[in-house]
Write an enzyme that holds these catalytic residues in place. Structure first.
Site, PDB file in Angstrom:
ATOM      1  N   GLU A  99     -12.457   5.301  49.070  1.00 52.70           N
ATOM      2  CA  GLU A  99     -11.179   5.938  48.749  1.00 52.70           C
ATOM      3  C   GLU A  99     -10.382   5.092  47.759  1.00 52.70           C
ATOM      4  O   GLU A  99      -9.154   5.138  47.714  1.00 52.70           O
ATOM      5  CB  GLU A  99     -10.394   6.229  50.024  1.00 52.70           C
ATOM      6  CG  GLU A  99     -11.062   7.296  50.883  1.00 52.70           C
ATOM      7  CD  GLU A  99     -10.286   7.667  52.129  1.00 52.70           C
ATOM      8  OE1 GLU A  99      -9.103   7.261  52.225  1.00 52.70           O
ATOM      9  OE2 GLU A  99     -10.850   8.341  52.995  1.00 52.70           O
ATOM     10  N   GLU A 137      -3.542   0.285  53.860  1.00 57.54           N
ATOM     11  CA  GLU A 137      -4.601   0.900  54.702  1.00 57.54           C
ATOM     12  C   GLU A 137      -5.332   1.938  53.872  1.00 57.54           C
ATOM     13  O   GLU A 137      -5.401   3.109  54.211  1.00 57.54           O
ATOM     14  CB  GLU A 137      -4.009   1.522  55.969  1.00 57.54           C
ATOM     15  CG  GLU A 137      -2.864   2.494  55.759  1.00 57.54           C
ATOM     16  CD  GLU A 137      -2.441   3.169  57.052  1.00 57.54           C
ATOM     17  OE1 GLU A 137      -3.307   3.375  57.935  1.00 57.54           O
ATOM     18  OE2 GLU A 137      -1.254   3.475  57.188  1.00 57.54           O
TER      19      GLU A 137
END
Length: 806
Positions: free
Chosen positions: A543, A534
């Site tokens: 990210e 995730e």
């Protein structure tokens, strides 16, 4: 009333409602304020000066004109008229304990945008005298009549400059510019013989040029945009917006919604009459008010010219409080107005309003309009899951996470784990993958036939729990691994394994990219069948999910290994968001000079989409014209935005891509001459770029780009399991998901865009093998005689200095 309903009601927005009379008959004393509060009002309005001051100014103007005429001299030979200081007789306002309950109004008879220099000079003097005195008295909120739209563009700069002066005069005053929502001029003052505009000299009288059609509708907003731009988005400058009887287009409503509205003014003419003769608001008005009430800084409401406060002539009269407990007949909506509804009540309707007002003043409810608004307050549509979760986060700027360089705190993980949708969808995806694995007879990487599942970047372990649940529900055994580099989260993972997972999980503390895979009995390392992560951010790849999953792909079964997620796409669209731009501008001058080079994570609320999908169904408009109660109204943005895909990543990456990346990493000759932006270029396969064109239907201002993402967690025999933050698809793919807020790419300088134009947006995902950053550039074009003409181009923004470290 049950506790559940009570709690829900406590969380609903409160309507702060005031009483406004354009020409209040008596001074606003502390007793009158208390009387209004007894009736249920939260505030009153008061003029700063009175008729005596108005007469003094008119006398001064008359004397000046007479002197010029009698002397037969050119006007420049006569000094401009100077208004003496305020006298006690000029104002009924004064310092008092109730000043905080007052909204003060400057004189409506001035004309700051007048082409006549004498009128403009007098108007500026009046404004500054009134602002200075209001500030002295302790008033905080001052409403100033907006520019005369009948002057067109002429005088706007002059008006804005006067407002900028007034902001400096009252250092703590909040100035609200009174603007009509629909581009019509506020004509009440112009009909007054004492209005300064009526004394404009012949040589300065310009032709009234209020625009018609679409451009005319936006003229009021365009005037406001000019004023606040000249005033540099001043924090103490906002809008008092008057709602017309018939609301303008949804596009214009949405534009006003994005602006700093602090007062919504509801004149008596905005109300309709239902079958029982009660004054009610149309569904369109209700929807706009309810949506505005959800804002972090919700506006106050002013009921304007609905009649004087009842009972003011009888101070001993005890009035009942407006509770909003109306009979069904009184609360019933009026018939749906026809599209040809006039902007003002018909004579019959006006007579009925007056009759009903007189009848009700002698009835049980002395304040029917106020009671109706309290009824609306009690019957607002319930908050959505996202609204409940995001309370306090709306339009709050947050720097993107640095998950590789920083170790997250437990509270950060906890916020993610509260998502009611995300982890359930992950469990579905893992279960489907396990069932497909078994149905297709794929070989596993374990010696006992169990499917090897590794959760990489396990955090506090929610995906590990979901993987175990998926194994149980699918009946497919798994061998589970939890890989996490955060030493603090590692402690919690070990505890979960002891207390919750019955030691079924192998917990590994390492950076996933350094993990060699499951340890085997002979000392070698095995492979993983399903990699679960995730790692996505608000823009999907911001990210470093691509870099992390590339780095751990060496442990994945090369023949039939599965990555969950399997792919993800980044999306964006141009938006107007004055509030966020002003916030970032303030940061850039006080906290961080590079604030405009940062892609901010933010729960976007008070904003407007500039590019609209022209093929959308008119669901919202049909909803407003249908029957039903207020709490059935959908308050989502009424127009579907045009959002485009920037780029895509898929996993696992093709082996040939990673092989070339490996060659470049060592700087060998066969690996090329190095990267374009530094380093060996080993990560350039994860660089991306795009150039997309967006149609702009209505004039506006672009303050930046809103970014979203979509991801396919798994696609197999049972279909696809997908997540989305894209407003166009999120309802269908992952309704009520709250784990990710959008991302905002700001522009240093807001870009004006005309109607029927195009915006071309170029964006790059860049890397130098040590960090990843974004660059973005916006251009505006318009077509003239078939030729595409560039109108403006922004700076080339770059987030390299704040890029995500690998």
């Amino acid at each position: 009333m049950d506790d559940t309903h009570s709690n829900m009601e406590d969380n609903m927005p409160i309507l702060y409602i005031g009483h406004h009379e354009t020409k209040r008959a008596m001074p606003v004393s502390e007793e009158l304020v208390q009387h209004a509060q007894d009736l249920g009002y939260d505030m009153l309005t008061s003029p700063i000066t009175n008729a005596h001051f108005h007469s003094r100014v008119l006398s001064l103007l008359n004397s000046y004109n007479q002197a010029i005429t009698e002397a037969a001299l050119p006007s420049d030979a006569q000094p401009l008229p100077l208004i003496p200081a305020l006298q006690s007789a000029d104002t009924d306002l004064g310092p008092s304990d109730s000043i905080s309950q007052l909204i003060t109004f400057t004189s409506s008879w001035i004309d700051l945008s007048s082409p006549d220099p004498v009128i403009a000079y007098l108007s500026r003097q009046v404004l500054n005298l009134e602002i200075a005195y209001a500030a002295f008295c302790g008033a905080i909120t001052v409403v100033v009549p907006g520019p005369r739209l009948s002057h067109g563009a002429n005088g706007l700069a002059q008006y804005a400059r006067a407002i900028k002066e007034a902001l400096a005069t009252g250092s703590y005053i909040q100035l609200h510019i009174l603007m009509p929502m629909d581009g019509s001029d506020l004509e009440e003052a112009l009909d007054d013989l004492g209005d300064l505009a009526s004394f404009t000299r012949a040589e300065y009288q310009n032709q009234r040029n209020v625009g018609k059609g679409r451009a005319g509708l936006f003229s009021s907003w365009d005037a406001w945009n000019t004023i606040r731009s000249i005033c540099k988005y001043h924090a103490r400058l906002s809008i008092a917006l008057e709602l017309p009887r018939r609301l303008p287009s949804l596009a214009l409503q949405s534009r006003w919604y994005s602006e700093p509205i602090r007062l919504l003014i509801l004149p008596a003419s905005s109300f309709l009459i239902n079958a029982r003769g009660s004054s009610v608001l149309s569904k369109a008005h209700q929807a706009f008010i309810f949506r505005a009430m959800r804002l972090q800084k919700a506006p106050w409401l002013l009921l304007a010219d609905i009649g004087p406060l009842p009972g003011v002539d009888d101070p001993d009269l005890i009035m009942s409080y407006a509770t909003g407990h109306l009979s069904p007949e009184a609360a019933a909506d009026a018939p749906t107005p026809r599209s040809s509804m006039s902007p003002s009540p018909t004579p019959a309707e006006a007579a009925l309003m007056g009759k009903n007002a007189r009848k009700k003043s002698n009835n049980n409810d002395p304040t029917p309009h106020l009671s109706y608004l309290r009824y609306l307050q009690r019957n607002q549509p319930p908050k959505t899951v996202i609204e409940r979760f995001g309370g306090g986060f709306q339009d709050y700027l947050q720097s993107p996470l640095q998950p590789l360089s920083d170790n997250l705190e437990s509270i950060t993980y906890e916020v993610f784990e509260k998502d009611p949708i995300k982890y359930e969808w992950y469990e579905r995806a893992i279960a489907q993958a396990l069932r497909d694995w078994q149905a297709q007879g794929k070989p596993t990487s374990s010696d006992d036939g169990a499917v090897v599942v590794a959760v990489v970047g396990a955090g506090r372990g929610p995906l590990v729990t979901r993987a175990l649940n998926a194994s149980k529900s699918s009946g497919v055994p798994v061998r589970a691994y939890a890989v996490e580099k955060n030493p603090n989260a590692y402690v919690l993972l070990q505890r979960h394994n002891e207390q919750d997972w019955q030691r079924k999980v192998t917990v590994v503390k390492t950076d996933m990219r350094a993990w060699k895979g499951p340890s085997l009995a002979d000392g070698s390392f095995g492979k993983v069948d399903i990699l679960v992560s995730e790692l996505l951010g608000s823009f999907a790849d911001n990210e470093l999910s691509p870099e992390c999953l590339d780095g751990v792909q060496h442990v994945l079964n090369p023949d039939c290994g599965i990555s969950i997620p399997a792919s993800y796409t980044a999306h964006f669209t141009p938006i107007a968001t004055p509030r966020l731009w002003a916030d970032i501008s303030h940061r850039s001058t006080t906290v961080d000079a590079g604030a405009f080079e940062i892609p901010w994570v933010v729960m976007l609320q008070q904003m407007d989409f500039l590019s609209i999908d022209s093929h959308q169904p008119a669901l919202y408009q049909s909803q407003l014209s249908s029957g039903g109660k207020p709490n059935q109204l959908n308050l989502d943005p009424p127009l579907r935005p045009y959002i485009q895909t920037a780029w895509k990543f898929t996993h696992p990456s093709p082996p040939t891509i990673l092989a070339q990346s490996s060659l470049r990493r060592g700087g060998s000759a066969i690996g090329g001459g190095g990267g374009f932006t530094g380093g060996d270029g080993a990560n350039e396969h994860n660089a991306r770029s795009c150039s997309l064109t967006f149609p702009i239907q209505e004039q506006g201002v672009c303050h930046g780009l809103a970014g979203y993402f979509e991801t396919v967690l798994y696609s197999g025999s049972e279909g696809s399991v997908e997540l989305s933050t894209n407003p166009v698809t999120m309802e269908q793919k992952s309704k009520d998901m709250i784990s990710w807020f959008p991302i905002f790419f700001p522009l240093k300088t807001p870009m004006q865009v005309p109607a029927n134009s195009e915006m071309q947006i170029s964006m790059w995902r860049q890397t130098d093998d040590r960090k990843v950053w974004y660059e973005w550039l916006v251009e505006s074009f318009i077509f003239v005689n078939g030729e595409r003409i560039r109108l403006a181009v922004s700076d080339l923004h770059s987030s390299k200095s704040s890029g995500c470290l690998m």
